[in-house]
Scaffold this motif. Structure first.
Motif, PDB file in Angstrom:
ATOM      1  N   GLN A 107       0.831  -1.207   0.000  1.00  0.00           N
ATOM      2  CA  GLN A 107       0.000   0.000   0.000  1.00  0.00           C
ATOM      3  C   GLN A 107       0.869   1.262   0.000  1.00  0.00           C
ATOM      4  O   GLN A 107       0.557   2.240  -0.685  1.00  0.00           O
ATOM      5  N   ARG A 108       1.980   1.225   0.761  1.00  0.00           N
ATOM      6  CA  ARG A 108       2.872   2.397   0.791  1.00  0.00           C
ATOM      7  C   ARG A 108       3.525   2.602  -0.568  1.00  0.00           C
ATOM      8  O   ARG A 108       3.676   3.739  -1.028  1.00  0.00           O
ATOM      9  N   ASN A 109       3.932   1.506  -1.213  1.00  0.00           N
ATOM     10  CA  ASN A 109       4.537   1.627  -2.541  1.00  0.00           C
ATOM     11  C   ASN A 109       3.562   2.250  -3.542  1.00  0.00           C
ATOM     12  O   ASN A 109       3.947   3.047  -4.397  1.00  0.00           O
ATOM     13  N   GLU A 110       2.291   1.878  -3.421  1.00  0.00           N
ATOM     14  CA  GLU A 110       1.270   2.449  -4.307  1.00  0.00           C
ATOM     15  C   GLU A 110       1.111   3.946  -4.045  1.00  0.00           C
ATOM     16  O   GLU A 110       1.007   4.749  -4.982  1.00  0.00           O
ATOM     17  N   ALA A 111       1.101   4.327  -2.755  1.00  0.00           N
ATOM     18  CA  ALA A 111       0.985   5.736  -2.404  1.00  0.00           C
ATOM     19  C   ALA A 111       2.228   6.507  -2.846  1.00  0.00           C
ATOM     20  O   ALA A 111       2.129   7.634  -3.347  1.00  0.00           O
ATOM     21  N   ASP A 112       3.406   5.890  -2.676  1.00  0.00           N
ATOM     22  CA  ASP A 112       4.660   6.513  -3.126  1.00  0.00           C
ATOM     23  C   ASP A 112       4.621   6.781  -4.626  1.00  0.00           C
ATOM     24  O   ASP A 112       5.002   7.861  -5.095  1.00  0.00           O
ATOM     25  N   ALA A 113       4.195   5.774  -5.383  1.00  0.00           N
ATOM     26  CA  ALA A 113       4.168   5.895  -6.844  1.00  0.00           C
ATOM     27  C   ALA A 113       3.189   6.976  -7.285  1.00  0.00           C
ATOM     28  O   ALA A 113       3.489   7.785  -8.181  1.00  0.00           O
ATOM     29  N   ALA A 114       2.017   7.007  -6.653  1.00  0.00           N
ATOM     30  CA  ALA A 114       1.019   8.013  -7.018  1.00  0.00           C
ATOM     31  C   ALA A 114       1.512   9.422  -6.697  1.00  0.00           C
ATOM     32  O   ALA A 114       1.329  10.351  -7.489  1.00  0.00           O
ATOM     33  N   LEU A 115       2.168   9.568  -5.537  1.00  0.00           N
ATOM     34  CA  LEU A 115       2.690  10.877  -5.149  1.00  0.00           C
ATOM     35  C   LEU A 115       3.823  11.303  -6.082  1.00  0.00           C
ATOM     36  O   LEU A 115       3.907  12.465  -6.506  1.00  0.00           O
ATOM     37  N   ARG A 116       4.683  10.361  -6.427  1.00  0.00           N
ATOM     38  CA  ARG A 116       5.799  10.672  -7.326  1.00  0.00           C
ATOM     39  C   ARG A 116       5.283  11.071  -8.705  1.00  0.00           C
ATOM     40  O   ARG A 116       5.778  12.032  -9.308  1.00  0.00           O
ATOM     41  N   ASN A 117       4.283  10.362  -9.202  1.00  0.00           N
ATOM     42  CA  ASN A 117       3.720  10.693 -10.514  1.00  0.00           C
ATOM     43  C   ASN A 117       3.093  12.086 -10.505  1.00  0.00           C
ATOM     44  O   ASN A 117       3.192  12.832 -11.488  1.00  0.00           O
ATOM     45  N   LEU A 118       2.440  12.434  -9.401  1.00  0.00           N
ATOM     46  CA  LEU A 118       1.837  13.763  -9.303  1.00  0.00           C
ATOM     47  C   LEU A 118       2.923  14.840  -9.334  1.00  0.00           C
ATOM     48  O   LEU A 118       2.800  15.852 -10.047  1.00  0.00           O
ATOM     49  N   LEU A 119       4.020  14.612  -8.583  1.00  0.00           N
ATOM     50  CA  LEU A 119       5.088  15.615  -8.529  1.00  0.00           C
ATOM     51  C   LEU A 119       5.886  15.658  -9.827  1.00  0.00           C
ATOM     52  O   LEU A 119       6.386  16.726 -10.214  1.00  0.00           O
ATOM     53  N   LEU A 120       6.009  14.526 -10.511  1.00  0.00           N
ATOM     54  CA  LEU A 120       6.700  14.523 -11.797  1.00  0.00           C
ATOM     55  C   LEU A 120       5.957  15.354 -12.835  1.00  0.00           C
ATOM     56  O   LEU A 120       6.564  15.900 -13.767  1.00  0.00           O
ATOM     57  N   ALA A 121       4.655  15.458 -12.680  1.00  0.00           N
ATOM     58  CA  ALA A 121       3.841  16.247 -13.609  1.00  0.00           C
ATOM     59  C   ALA A 121       3.710  17.705 -13.176  1.00  0.00           C
ATOM     60  O   ALA A 121       3.064  18.497 -13.857  1.00  0.00           O
ATOM     61  N   THR A 122       4.336  18.051 -12.048  1.00  0.00           N
ATOM     62  CA  THR A 122       4.285  19.422 -11.529  1.00  0.00           C
ATOM     63  C   THR A 122       5.547  20.170 -11.942  1.00  0.00           C
ATOM     64  O   THR A 122       6.646  19.718 -11.642  1.00  0.00           O
ATOM     65  N   PRO A 123       5.430  21.289 -12.633  1.00  0.00           N
ATOM     66  CA  PRO A 123       6.623  22.023 -13.084  1.00  0.00           C
ATOM     67  C   PRO A 123       7.440  22.576 -11.917  1.00  0.00           C
ATOM     68  O   PRO A 123       6.974  22.610 -10.767  1.00  0.00           O
ATOM     69  N   ASN A 124       8.649  23.024 -12.234  1.00  0.00           N
ATOM     70  CA  ASN A 124       9.491  23.663 -11.231  1.00  0.00           C
ATOM     71  C   ASN A 124       8.906  25.005 -10.818  1.00  0.00           C
ATOM     72  O   ASN A 124       8.109  25.609 -11.536  1.00  0.00           O
TER      73      ASN A 124
END
Length: 308
Positions: A90-107
């Motif tokens: 479950q943590r890995n799923e939350a990590d991946a979702a959070l990382r994907n959200l931040l990867l799509a967020t510009p600097n």
């Protein structure tokens, strides 16, 4: 990619910056995923602490001859291990979702960056020289796709024949000019202290993620059957040369340059600049990159403009 803790501690500033950039950022989803992730980490730590405590008790219970109690404790440890596996998933799923959200967020843009709807709101900072007035000279300008064809230095039809649309062929003086310009620009940069590199024309996904081409611009990249991508610019390779390394600040700035062929699918540019060699799938480029500290970033950028 923006740091999770930075976003958490500066959520309002991030929201405002993304609005100013006309970029999407779901702060509610970020907050939910961040809280869920931290909750799962705390749960895992509690289970690990309980497992460690019980594991120590098993040996003591066996030593004291309390076999039934020891077996019951072993059963509880097995259950904890199963719970830990589920919590980790479950943590890995939350990590991946959070990382994907931040990867799509510009600097975050610098605070001095003007806010505007599009490029029409960009202020002109400075200008060099005066554009030539061809009309006043009675000179009729030609678009490069006509001029290059007339001089037999650009051949669009053969580029399509050899590959597909948005490829072109340079011949004679056109080919020599391309080669000469590459050498000229590399000589210019190396004479000013830039170290020249010869880098692969392919990069792996991790490298392209490091320069934010992935995941946002995956449709614009050419991907091989081996999972590598043709690079869209030498910046990808030069920027990642020191990925995962710690550089001594005393070494900075590092000045790098490189020539590479560049490949872009241009998937989202249908109907835009389709004539000539503006939005083509392959082109040559000499790239400049500097490694410096955040405090010296603007000063080094000005020096780079002067170096160019």
């Amino acid at each position: 990619m923006l740091d999770t803790k930075y976003v958490r501690d500066n959520l309002d500033a991030v929201k405002e910056a993304m609005r100013n950039r006309n970029a999407s950022f779901d702060d509610a989803t970020f907050t939910e995923l961040d809280a869920r992730r931290r909750e799962l980490i705390a749960h895992e730590e509690e289970l690990q602490a309980e497992r460690n405590k019980l594991s120590k008790q098993i040996g003591q219970l066996m030593k004291e001859g309390q076999r039934d109690e020891a077996e019951a404790t072993k059963d509880r440890v097995r259950v904890i291990n199963e719970e830990l596996d589920a919590a980790a998933e479950q943590r890995n799923e939350a990590d991946a979702a959070l990382r994907n959200l931040l990867l799509a967020t510009p600097n975050m843009p610098d605070e001095t960056t003007p806010v505007g709807a599009d490029e029409n709101d960009n202020p002109e900072v400075r200008r060099w020289g005066t554009p030539r007035d061809f009309a006043a000279e009675g000179f009729e300008k030609k678009p490069h796709w006509d001029l290059g064809t007339d001089l037999a230095i650009i051949d669009f039809e053969r580029g399509v024949k050899l590959a597909e649309s948005r490829f072109y062929v340079l011949g004679g003086a056109g080919a020599r000019l391309e080669r000469a310009l590459i050498s000229f620009m590399l000589d210019q940069h190396t004479s000013r202290g830039y170290k020249e590199w010869w880098v692969p024309a392919m990069a792996n996904a991790e490298t392209l993620t490091g320069t934010a081409q992935l995941p946002k611009f995956e449709e614009d990249l050419y991907k091989t059957t081996k999972g590598l991508y043709l690079i869209p610019t030498a910046e990808v390779q030069l920027t990642n040369l020191h990925a995962g390394e710690i550089l001594d600040a005393d070494q900075l700035p590092l000045r790098y340059c490189a020539f590479t062929p560049c490949f872009r699918e241009e998937a989202g540019s249908a109907g835009r600049d389709t004539r000539g060699i503006i939005r083509v799938h392959q082109f040559s480029k000499v790239e400049m990159v500097k490694y410096t500290t955040p405090e010296e970033g603007f000063n080094e950028l000005e020096l780079m403009v002067a170096d160019a």
